[in-house]
Design a protein around this motif. Sequence first.
Motif, PDB file in Angstrom:
ATOM      1  N   ALA A  64       0.868  -1.169   0.000  1.00 29.34           N
ATOM      2  CA  ALA A  64       0.000   0.000   0.000  1.00 29.34           C
ATOM      3  C   ALA A  64       0.906   1.220   0.000  1.00 29.34           C
ATOM      4  O   ALA A  64       1.771   1.339   0.871  1.00 29.34           O
ATOM      5  N   ASN A  76       3.713   0.599   2.934  1.00 30.91           N
ATOM      6  CA  ASN A  76       3.580  -0.593   3.776  1.00 30.91           C
ATOM      7  C   ASN A  76       3.610  -1.797   2.854  1.00 30.91           C
ATOM      8  O   ASN A  76       2.767  -1.947   1.977  1.00 30.91           O
ATOM      9  N   ASP A  93       7.406  -1.234   7.018  1.00 27.05           N
ATOM     10  CA  ASP A  93       6.464  -0.142   7.283  1.00 27.05           C
ATOM     11  C   ASP A  93       7.287   1.144   7.266  1.00 27.05           C
ATOM     12  O   ASP A  93       8.012   1.436   8.210  1.00 27.05           O
ATOM     13  N   VAL A  95       7.169   5.046   7.004  1.00 31.62           N
ATOM     14  CA  VAL A  95       6.117   6.024   7.290  1.00 31.62           C
ATOM     15  C   VAL A  95       6.711   7.409   7.491  1.00 31.62           C
ATOM     16  O   VAL A  95       7.637   7.585   8.285  1.00 31.62           O
ATOM     17  N   LEU A  97       5.322  11.189   8.483  1.00 38.77           N
ATOM     18  CA  LEU A  97       4.186  11.985   8.946  1.00 38.77           C
ATOM     19  C   LEU A  97       4.711  13.376   9.284  1.00 38.77           C
ATOM     20  O   LEU A  97       5.926  13.587   9.267  1.00 38.77           O
ATOM     21  N   LEU A 102       9.343   7.218  10.378  1.00 35.37           N
ATOM     22  CA  LEU A 102       9.238   6.047  11.259  1.00 35.37           C
ATOM     23  C   LEU A 102       9.434   4.828  10.367  1.00 35.37           C
ATOM     24  O   LEU A 102       8.676   4.612   9.417  1.00 35.37           O
ATOM     25  N   GLN A 108       9.475 -11.224   9.891  1.00 37.00           N
ATOM     26  CA  GLN A 108       8.717 -11.520  11.095  1.00 37.00           C
ATOM     27  C   GLN A 108       8.488 -13.022  11.221  1.00 37.00           C
ATOM     28  O   GLN A 108       7.963 -13.659  10.310  1.00 37.00           O
ATOM     29  N   PHE A 141       7.887   0.727  21.402  1.00 37.42           N
ATOM     30  CA  PHE A 141       6.764   0.406  20.540  1.00 37.42           C
ATOM     31  C   PHE A 141       5.870  -0.560  21.294  1.00 37.42           C
ATOM     32  O   PHE A 141       6.260  -1.077  22.336  1.00 37.42           O
ATOM     33  N   PHE A 149       7.939  -9.638  16.180  1.00 36.30           N
ATOM     34  CA  PHE A 149       9.182  -9.172  15.565  1.00 36.30           C
ATOM     35  C   PHE A 149      10.328 -10.142  15.823  1.00 36.30           C
ATOM     36  O   PHE A 149      10.273 -10.962  16.728  1.00 36.30           O
ATOM     37  N   TRP A 155      14.294  -0.809  13.486  1.00 35.75           N
ATOM     38  CA  TRP A 155      13.230   0.085  13.946  1.00 35.75           C
ATOM     39  C   TRP A 155      13.885   1.402  14.288  1.00 35.75           C
ATOM     40  O   TRP A 155      14.702   1.493  15.206  1.00 35.75           O
ATOM     41  N   ARG A 209      -2.283  -7.998  13.168  1.00 38.12           N
ATOM     42  CA  ARG A 209      -2.017  -6.826  12.315  1.00 38.12           C
ATOM     43  C   ARG A 209      -3.304  -6.149  11.875  1.00 38.12           C
ATOM     44  O   ARG A 209      -3.368  -4.930  11.769  1.00 38.12           O
ATOM     45  N   ASP A 213      -3.923  -2.421  13.279  1.00 41.60           N
ATOM     46  CA  ASP A 213      -3.323  -1.655  12.188  1.00 41.60           C
ATOM     47  C   ASP A 213      -3.149  -0.181  12.566  1.00 41.60           C
ATOM     48  O   ASP A 213      -4.137   0.529  12.755  1.00 41.60           O
ATOM     49  N   PRO A 214      -1.897   0.283  12.680  1.00 42.85           N
ATOM     50  CA  PRO A 214      -1.697   1.677  13.082  1.00 42.85           C
ATOM     51  C   PRO A 214      -2.173   2.685  12.036  1.00 42.85           C
ATOM     52  O   PRO A 214      -2.246   3.877  12.326  1.00 42.85           O
ATOM     53  N   ALA A 215      -2.516   2.205  10.855  1.00 43.65           N
ATOM     54  CA  ALA A 215      -2.980   3.123   9.808  1.00 43.65           C
ATOM     55  C   ALA A 215      -4.505   3.284   9.796  1.00 43.65           C
ATOM     56  O   ALA A 215      -5.032   4.072   9.016  1.00 43.65           O
ATOM     57  N   PHE A 219      -6.467   6.105   7.572  1.00 44.51           N
ATOM     58  CA  PHE A 219      -7.333   5.725   6.447  1.00 44.51           C
ATOM     59  C   PHE A 219      -8.795   6.123   6.698  1.00 44.51           C
ATOM     60  O   PHE A 219      -9.494   6.538   5.779  1.00 44.51           O
ATOM     61  N   LEU A 236      -5.443  -5.870   2.802  1.00 49.35           N
ATOM     62  CA  LEU A 236      -4.152  -5.761   3.497  1.00 49.35           C
ATOM     63  C   LEU A 236      -3.831  -7.022   4.295  1.00 49.35           C
ATOM     64  O   LEU A 236      -2.693  -7.486   4.297  1.00 49.35           O
TER      65      LEU A 236
END
Length: 245
Positions: A64, A76, A93, A95, A97, A102, A108, A141, A149, A155, A209, A213-215, A219, A236
């Motif tokens: 995505a 992602n 991931d 990111v 912002l 990040l 994984q 986190f 992980f 990270w 996940r 989902d942190p998104a 979204f 996803l």
Amino acid sequence: MTLYQPFWDYAQTCLEERLDLQPYPIPEGFEYKESIVGRGKRQESVITESHAFQSLKLRQIRAAHVRGGNSLQVLNFVIFPQLNYDLPFFGGDLVTLPGGHLIAIDMQPLFHDDAYRAKYTEPLLPMFEKHQQHLPWGGDFPEEAKPFFSPIFLWTRPQETEVVETRVFEAFKDYLNAYLDFVEKAQPVSDEQQLKAIQEAQLRYVDYRAEKDPARGMFSRLYGAEWTEEYIHGFLFDLERKLVA
Ligand code: DBV
């Protein structure tokens, strides 16, 4: 600016060169989504593009890519192996912002035993250490995410965009190629017990996940809650639905 376009271009080329790549269906309405945010001079369009492939050993390879100007860029990218391989997931991931960058890159694990670590983590410790030198640990986190992980989890929260374009890009390439080396070597599993354990581990991962989902917030604000839930569960993190179907 599309900070992560070179990452995706590289990944796609690499996947095409190294795998028997086939398309993977993207549900209607999710290939391309656009929304206009802000008012007046600050108006900006935020585009989310989806990409998906599969191969003999990889059930779903999907990305995505969110492009919303200087302060909103996300790639992602996750690879979900077929259920008859003990391969880890590839997870990226990336990111950006308004608060900064990040970066999470990992393979994984399905399991946490010594044999699994010896097979899929230990050979890559030198690669991890090489990159972590330049990409220091990003701090706290979510505790509950930790089981998902590996010890080679990169990270980091770089201050400088240039670090993303150079160091992070190098790490991304190395991790992807190391992952595809594992894929090349992977042999199918036929033991019933082990197949069951793989499926359970894959479902645990996907459920986690999808649920966390942190998104989701991003979204929902951009495209609405209904679109977002369908995107999460129908594209996803779609394993559950694919197993029922
Ligand atoms: N993260 C996703 C998907 C995204 C996405 C599918 C398509 O799993 C984007 C988009 N991640 C995204 C966004 C943010 C993060 C943050 C937009 C910022 C959220 C915000 O601040 O509003 C790794 N991603 C994060 C964080 C972590 C990860 C640890 C910080 C979240 C926090 O502090 O709460 N990657 C993420 C993760 C797993 C993973 C939790 C778990 C297995 O693989």
